[in-house]
Motif scaffolding. Structure first.
Motif, PDB file in Angstrom:
ATOM      1  N   ILE A  26       0.822  -1.217   0.000  1.00  0.00           N
ATOM      2  CA  ILE A  26       0.000   0.000   0.000  1.00  0.00           C
ATOM      3  C   ILE A  26       0.850   1.258   0.000  1.00  0.00           C
ATOM      4  CG2 ILE A  26      -1.645   1.376   1.373  1.00  0.00           C
ATOM      5  CD1 ILE A  26      -2.925  -1.030  -0.092  1.00  0.00           C
ATOM      6  N   PHE A  27       1.795   1.358   0.936  1.00  0.00           N
ATOM      7  CA  PHE A  27       2.507   2.619   1.128  1.00  0.00           C
ATOM      8  C   PHE A  27       3.722   2.787   0.216  1.00  0.00           C
ATOM      9  CE2 PHE A  27       0.438   1.752   5.300  1.00  0.00           C
ATOM     10  CZ  PHE A  27      -0.543   2.726   5.184  1.00  0.00           C
ATOM     11  N   SER A  28       4.551   1.778   0.083  1.00  0.00           N
ATOM     12  CA  SER A  28       5.762   1.913  -0.731  1.00  0.00           C
ATOM     13  C   SER A  28       5.468   1.768  -2.218  1.00  0.00           C
ATOM     14  CB  SER A  28       6.811   0.882  -0.317  1.00  0.00           C
ATOM     15  OG  SER A  28       7.206   1.088   1.017  1.00  0.00           O
ATOM     16  N   VAL A  29       4.766   0.699  -2.576  1.00  0.00           N
ATOM     17  CA  VAL A  29       4.485   0.445  -3.986  1.00  0.00           C
ATOM     18  C   VAL A  29       3.314   1.298  -4.477  1.00  0.00           C
ATOM     19  CG1 VAL A  29       3.833  -1.308  -5.685  1.00  0.00           C
ATOM     20  CG2 VAL A  29       5.420  -1.893  -3.841  1.00  0.00           C
ATOM     21  N   ASP A  54      -4.930 -16.495   3.744  1.00  0.00           N
ATOM     22  CA  ASP A  54      -3.510 -16.385   4.094  1.00  0.00           C
ATOM     23  C   ASP A  54      -2.911 -15.016   3.805  1.00  0.00           C
ATOM     24  OD1 ASP A  54      -3.321 -19.004   5.093  1.00  0.00           O
ATOM     25  OD2 ASP A  54      -3.024 -19.797   3.071  1.00  0.00           O
ATOM     26  N   ARG A  55      -3.742 -13.970   3.856  1.00  0.00           N
ATOM     27  CA  ARG A  55      -3.280 -12.585   3.666  1.00  0.00           C
ATOM     28  C   ARG A  55      -3.872 -11.695   4.735  1.00  0.00           C
ATOM     29  NH1 ARG A  55      -1.348  -9.847  -0.953  1.00  0.00           N
ATOM     30  NH2 ARG A  55      -0.545  -8.566   0.724  1.00  0.00           N
ATOM     31  N   VAL A  56      -3.136 -10.666   5.087  1.00  0.00           N
ATOM     32  CA  VAL A  56      -3.666  -9.585   5.904  1.00  0.00           C
ATOM     33  C   VAL A  56      -4.332  -8.631   4.918  1.00  0.00           C
ATOM     34  CG1 VAL A  56      -3.048  -7.596   7.316  1.00  0.00           C
ATOM     35  CG2 VAL A  56      -1.991  -9.812   7.756  1.00  0.00           C
ATOM     36  N   ILE A  57      -5.668  -8.525   5.001  1.00  0.00           N
ATOM     37  CA  ILE A  57      -6.394  -7.712   4.019  1.00  0.00           C
ATOM     38  C   ILE A  57      -6.802  -6.343   4.556  1.00  0.00           C
ATOM     39  CG2 ILE A  57      -7.184  -9.681   2.668  1.00  0.00           C
ATOM     40  CD1 ILE A  57      -9.950  -9.258   4.079  1.00  0.00           C
ATOM     41  N   ALA A  58      -6.711  -6.168   5.873  1.00  0.00           N
ATOM     42  CA  ALA A  58      -6.964  -4.858   6.488  1.00  0.00           C
ATOM     43  C   ALA A  58      -6.137  -4.820   7.760  1.00  0.00           C
ATOM     44  CB  ALA A  58      -8.438  -4.669   6.782  1.00  0.00           C
ATOM     45  N   TYR A  59      -5.580  -3.652   8.061  1.00  0.00           N
ATOM     46  CA  TYR A  59      -4.622  -3.586   9.163  1.00  0.00           C
ATOM     47  C   TYR A  59      -4.534  -2.171   9.730  1.00  0.00           C
ATOM     48  CZ  TYR A  59      -0.098  -3.191  11.474  1.00  0.00           C
ATOM     49  OH  TYR A  59       0.889  -2.926  12.393  1.00  0.00           O
ATOM     50  N   LEU A  60      -4.252  -2.099  11.011  1.00  0.00           N
ATOM     51  CA  LEU A  60      -3.788  -0.874  11.654  1.00  0.00           C
ATOM     52  C   LEU A  60      -3.006  -1.250  12.895  1.00  0.00           C
ATOM     53  CD1 LEU A  60      -5.499  -0.065  14.466  1.00  0.00           C
ATOM     54  CD2 LEU A  60      -7.223   0.562  12.794  1.00  0.00           C
ATOM     55  N   ARG A  61      -2.174  -0.342  13.330  1.00  0.00           N
ATOM     56  CA  ARG A  61      -1.483  -0.542  14.597  1.00  0.00           C
ATOM     57  C   ARG A  61      -1.952   0.544  15.556  1.00  0.00           C
ATOM     58  NH1 ARG A  61       4.786   1.298  13.374  1.00  0.00           N
ATOM     59  NH2 ARG A  61       4.360   3.513  13.160  1.00  0.00           N
ATOM     60  N   LEU A  78      -4.754   0.480   6.663  1.00  0.00           N
ATOM     61  CA  LEU A  78      -4.818   0.079   5.254  1.00  0.00           C
ATOM     62  C   LEU A  78      -5.854  -1.009   5.024  1.00  0.00           C
ATOM     63  CD1 LEU A  78      -3.392  -2.944   4.655  1.00  0.00           C
ATOM     64  CD2 LEU A  78      -1.383  -1.667   5.370  1.00  0.00           C
ATOM     65  N   THR A  79      -6.315  -1.081   3.791  1.00  0.00           N
ATOM     66  CA  THR A  79      -7.126  -2.212   3.319  1.00  0.00           C
ATOM     67  C   THR A  79      -6.632  -2.579   1.924  1.00  0.00           C
ATOM     68  OG1 THR A  79      -8.842  -0.772   2.389  1.00  0.00           O
ATOM     69  CG2 THR A  79      -9.198  -1.578   4.628  1.00  0.00           C
ATOM     70  N   LEU A  80      -6.615  -3.866   1.654  1.00  0.00           N
ATOM     71  CA  LEU A  80      -6.228  -4.333   0.316  1.00  0.00           C
ATOM     72  C   LEU A  80      -7.437  -4.485  -0.595  1.00  0.00           C
ATOM     73  CD1 LEU A  80      -3.520  -7.070   1.046  1.00  0.00           C
ATOM     74  CD2 LEU A  80      -3.194  -4.646   0.534  1.00  0.00           C
TER      75      LEU A  80
END
Length: 145
Positions: A26-29, A54-61, A78-80
């Motif tokens: 999300i952020f770099s690419v 087998d993927r992290v499809i949404a995330y926050l810290r 983020l969300t994929l």
């Protein structure tokens, strides 16, 4: 979707790899942000995420604001998979966790200008003027829980 919440030390190697892969995607690419993502904040954070195929499809810290004990800061949101309500669901469940389990009464975040409307729909208010972070316009936002 079931929210997974883990401290850094509780994350499996696979979960950590997928979190970092999703953040990079999300952020770099995707946004062409050139920075070192691993900033040591992860060690003191709780990691909130949705796992699918087998993927992290949404995330926050989330981590405590060192100046205000009852305030939690959200970052790396983020969300994929877009357009499915994952971001809203992630934020709502994470805010409920912050209030009920962490005892926080406010959430703060540094929002990219392009996401300011999304956060406003969730009840956040803008509390700063615009500034650049990693070359992208941001504002500080908060929400009382």
């Amino acid at each position: 979707m079931q929210l997974i919440v883990k401290s850094f030390d509780e994350l499996s190697t696979r979960e950590l790899y997928e979190i970092l892969k999703s953040r990079d995607e999300i952020f770099s690419v995707g946004q062409k942000i050139i920075y070192v993502d691993e900033d040591n904040v992860d060690y003191a954070s709780l990691h909130f995420f949705f796992w699918k195929n087998d993927r992290v499809i949404a995330y926050l810290r989330a981590y405590r604001d060192l100046k205000h004990i009852n305030v939690v800061k959200f970052g790396r949101v983020l969300t994929l998979e877009h357009g499915q309500g994952l971001g809203k669901e992630l934020m709502e469940q994470s805010m409920a966790y912050a209030k009920e389990t962490m005892g926080c009464n406010k959430v703060a975040l540094d929002a990219q200008i392009q996401a300011e409307g999304f956060y406003k729909k969730l009840g956040f208010v803008t509390v700063s003027s615009e500034y650049l972070e990693a070359g992208i316009p941001h504002v500080d936002m908060e929400k009382k829980l």
